[in-house]
Design a protein around this motif. Structure first.
Motif, PDB file in Angstrom:
ATOM      1  N   PHE A 102      11.089  -7.729  -0.911  1.00  0.00           N
ATOM      2  CA  PHE A 102      12.104  -6.794  -0.941  1.00  0.00           C
ATOM      3  C   PHE A 102      13.291  -6.901   0.235  1.00  0.00           C
ATOM      4  N   SER A 103      14.264  -6.397   0.314  1.00  0.00           N
ATOM      5  CA  SER A 103      15.498  -6.725   1.153  1.00  0.00           C
ATOM      6  C   SER A 103      14.910  -6.080   2.482  1.00  0.00           C
ATOM      7  N   ASN A 104      14.100  -4.758   2.551  1.00  0.00           N
ATOM      8  CA  ASN A 104      13.592  -4.408   3.699  1.00  0.00           C
ATOM      9  C   ASN A 104      12.337  -3.479   3.650  1.00  0.00           C
ATOM     10  N   ILE A 105      11.835  -3.124   4.685  1.00  0.00           N
ATOM     11  CA  ILE A 105      10.477  -2.460   4.713  1.00  0.00           C
ATOM     12  C   ILE A 105      10.685  -0.989   4.007  1.00  0.00           C
ATOM     13  N   GLU A 106      11.747  -0.308   4.094  1.00  0.00           N
ATOM     14  CA  GLU A 106      11.856   1.002   3.664  1.00  0.00           C
ATOM     15  C   GLU A 106      11.930   0.685   1.877  1.00  0.00           C
ATOM     16  N   SER A 107      12.543  -0.095   1.481  1.00  0.00           N
ATOM     17  CA  SER A 107      12.580  -0.419  -0.020  1.00  0.00           C
ATOM     18  C   SER A 107      11.009  -0.838  -0.447  1.00  0.00           C
ATOM     19  N   ALA A 108      10.215  -1.509   0.384  1.00  0.00           N
ATOM     20  CA  ALA A 108       9.145  -1.992  -0.247  1.00  0.00           C
ATOM     21  C   ALA A 108       8.046  -0.651  -0.218  1.00  0.00           C
ATOM     22  N   ALA A 109       8.266   0.107   0.814  1.00  0.00           N
ATOM     23  CA  ALA A 109       7.482   1.443   1.000  1.00  0.00           C
ATOM     24  C   ALA A 109       7.860   2.030  -0.151  1.00  0.00           C
ATOM     25  N   ASN A 110       9.069   2.328  -0.604  1.00  0.00           N
ATOM     26  CA  ASN A 110       9.359   3.231  -1.606  1.00  0.00           C
ATOM     27  C   ASN A 110       8.807   2.683  -2.934  1.00  0.00           C
ATOM     28  N   ALA A 111       8.470   1.446  -3.326  1.00  0.00           N
ATOM     29  CA  ALA A 111       8.327   0.725  -4.581  1.00  0.00           C
ATOM     30  C   ALA A 111       6.677   1.017  -4.336  1.00  0.00           C
ATOM     31  N   ILE A 112       6.070   0.828  -3.360  1.00  0.00           N
ATOM     32  CA  ILE A 112       4.557   0.776  -3.183  1.00  0.00           C
ATOM     33  C   ILE A 112       4.349   2.376  -3.771  1.00  0.00           C
ATOM     34  N   ASN A 113       5.194   3.313  -3.052  1.00  0.00           N
ATOM     35  CA  ASN A 113       4.691   4.826  -3.271  1.00  0.00           C
ATOM     36  C   ASN A 113       5.125   5.044  -4.803  1.00  0.00           C
ATOM     37  N   VAL A 119       2.212   6.574  -7.162  1.00  0.00           N
ATOM     38  CA  VAL A 119       2.494   7.782  -7.808  1.00  0.00           C
ATOM     39  C   VAL A 119       2.382   7.850  -9.126  1.00  0.00           C
ATOM     40  N   SER A 120       2.789   6.559  -9.826  1.00  0.00           N
ATOM     41  CA  SER A 120       2.919   6.757 -11.139  1.00  0.00           C
ATOM     42  C   SER A 120       1.163   6.524 -11.887  1.00  0.00           C
ATOM     43  N   VAL A 121       0.297   6.264 -10.879  1.00  0.00           N
ATOM     44  CA  VAL A 121      -0.869   6.298 -11.513  1.00  0.00           C
ATOM     45  C   VAL A 121      -1.774   7.509 -10.911  1.00  0.00           C
ATOM     46  N   THR A 140      -3.752  10.254   4.949  1.00  0.00           N
ATOM     47  CA  THR A 140      -2.666   9.177   5.190  1.00  0.00           C
ATOM     48  C   THR A 140      -3.305   8.176   4.014  1.00  0.00           C
ATOM     49  N   VAL A 141      -2.270   7.796   3.226  1.00  0.00           N
ATOM     50  CA  VAL A 141      -2.488   6.689   2.276  1.00  0.00           C
ATOM     51  C   VAL A 141      -1.847   5.405   2.556  1.00  0.00           C
ATOM     52  N   VAL A 142      -3.031   4.452   2.859  1.00  0.00           N
ATOM     53  CA  VAL A 142      -2.879   3.175   3.020  1.00  0.00           C
ATOM     54  C   VAL A 142      -2.777   2.129   1.926  1.00  0.00           C
ATOM     55  N   PRO A 143      -1.995   1.362   1.512  1.00  0.00           N
ATOM     56  CA  PRO A 143      -2.143   0.308   0.349  1.00  0.00           C
ATOM     57  C   PRO A 143      -2.925  -0.949   0.914  1.00  0.00           C
ATOM     58  N   VAL A 144      -4.150  -1.406   0.101  1.00  0.00           N
ATOM     59  CA  VAL A 144      -4.669  -2.358   0.567  1.00  0.00           C
ATOM     60  C   VAL A 144      -4.862  -3.370  -0.610  1.00  0.00           C
ATOM     61  N   PRO A 145      -4.405  -4.387  -0.333  1.00  0.00           N
ATOM     62  CA  PRO A 145      -4.377  -5.425  -1.413  1.00  0.00           C
ATOM     63  C   PRO A 145      -5.657  -5.702  -2.046  1.00  0.00           C
ATOM     64  N   LYS A 146      -5.777  -6.119  -3.131  1.00  0.00           N
ATOM     65  CA  LYS A 146      -7.064  -6.484  -3.837  1.00  0.00           C
ATOM     66  C   LYS A 146      -7.285  -8.010  -4.075  1.00  0.00           C
ATOM     67  N   PRO A 203      -4.571   2.278  -3.456  1.00  0.00           N
ATOM     68  CA  PRO A 203      -4.514   3.167  -2.303  1.00  0.00           C
ATOM     69  C   PRO A 203      -5.807   3.787  -1.596  1.00  0.00           C
ATOM     70  N   ILE A 204      -5.814   3.660  -0.265  1.00  0.00           N
ATOM     71  CA  ILE A 204      -6.919   4.376   0.470  1.00  0.00           C
ATOM     72  C   ILE A 204      -6.587   5.341   1.345  1.00  0.00           C
ATOM     73  N   SER A 205      -7.201   6.397   1.173  1.00  0.00           N
ATOM     74  CA  SER A 205      -6.765   7.674   1.538  1.00  0.00           C
ATOM     75  C   SER A 205      -7.560   7.723   3.048  1.00  0.00           C
ATOM     76  N   LEU A 206      -6.943   7.977   4.085  1.00  0.00           N
ATOM     77  CA  LEU A 206      -7.445   8.173   5.524  1.00  0.00           C
ATOM     78  C   LEU A 206      -7.638   9.507   5.470  1.00  0.00           C
ATOM     79  N   LEU A 207      -8.644  10.279   5.672  1.00  0.00           N
ATOM     80  CA  LEU A 207      -8.826  11.688   5.707  1.00  0.00           C
ATOM     81  C   LEU A 207      -8.994  12.171   7.119  1.00  0.00           C
ATOM     82  N   SER A 208      -8.799  13.365   7.279  1.00  0.00           N
ATOM     83  CA  SER A 208      -8.995  13.910   8.458  1.00  0.00           C
ATOM     84  C   SER A 208     -10.371  13.949   9.099  1.00  0.00           C
TER      85      SER A 208
END
Length: 192
Positions: free
Chosen positions: A6-17, A21-23, A106-112, A123-128
């Motif tokens: 991606f051209s920048n981190i923000e567009s990568a984060a939006n694509a991952i998000n 969300v789609s699943v 907090t949802v963190v993307p972890v590669p498979k 997505p890995i959810s980091l809970l309180s």
């Protein structure tokens, strides 16, 4: 590797998000205390000693949740936190209430894979931490109720039992049924 496409981190984060969300299937938020079939009246009040013990057993190697407070701080302050948290937990139990702040993650993307694409991220959810402490206390409190209602065939989450012991039990039960003269087939329904 994903971010580099991606051209920048923000567009990568939006694509991952967008992919996450789609699943995602949202939970039913309309459940109220009255809808729950088992009552919390059977639960005894939580003691400060139990809260202290659960806090002291927190793993320090786990990532922090949305509150961004490391487990080591909770552990070091366990003696000071046990009483106020006990009061909060008991009020939550009495009112059938789970604080909204504890529902955040907090949802963190972890590669498979070693070179993942967006669809190879999970997505890995980091809970309180407080929600995890409360959950562990509740799990211990309802454990005997669960065992009583599930019978002796429960194997998940019990010491000395596993998928292996469950498989042996199922195999034994099926073979005993098939040894009967009037049984020609056995159907199995399992749930997880």
């Amino acid at each position: 590797h994903v971010v580099q496409k991606f051209s920048n981190i923000e567009s990568a984060a939006n694509a991952i998000n967008t992919n996450f969300v789609s699943v995602f299937t949202p939970a039913n938020e309309t459940v109220s205390v009255e809808d729950v079939s088992s009552s919390n009246e059977d639960l005894r009040p939580i003691s400060a000693l139990i809260v202290f013990d659960v806090i002291r057993r927190l793993r320090q190697d786990k990532a922090t949740g949305p509150e961004d407070i490391p487990a080591v701080l909770y552990k070091r302050a366990a003696a000071l936190l046990a009483e106020p948290l006990t009061h909060i937990f008991n009020v939550c139990l009495a009112q059938g209430f789970f604080p909204t702040a504890w529902k955040l993650a907090t949802v963190v993307p972890v590669p498979k894979t070693s070179k993942p694409s967006i669809t190879d991220l999970r997505p890995i959810s980091l809970l309180s931490t407080l929600s995890k402490v409360f959950e562990r206390i509740l799990a211990k409190a309802v454990h005997h109720h669960f065992l009583r209602s599930s019978g002796g065939d429960q194997h998940g989450g019990l010491p000395g039992r596993s998928t292996v012991t469950a498989s042996i039990l199922i195999h034994d039960h099926i073979t005993r049924l098939l040894d009967l003269d009037d049984v020609v087939a056995v159907q199995v329904i399992a749930y997880d």
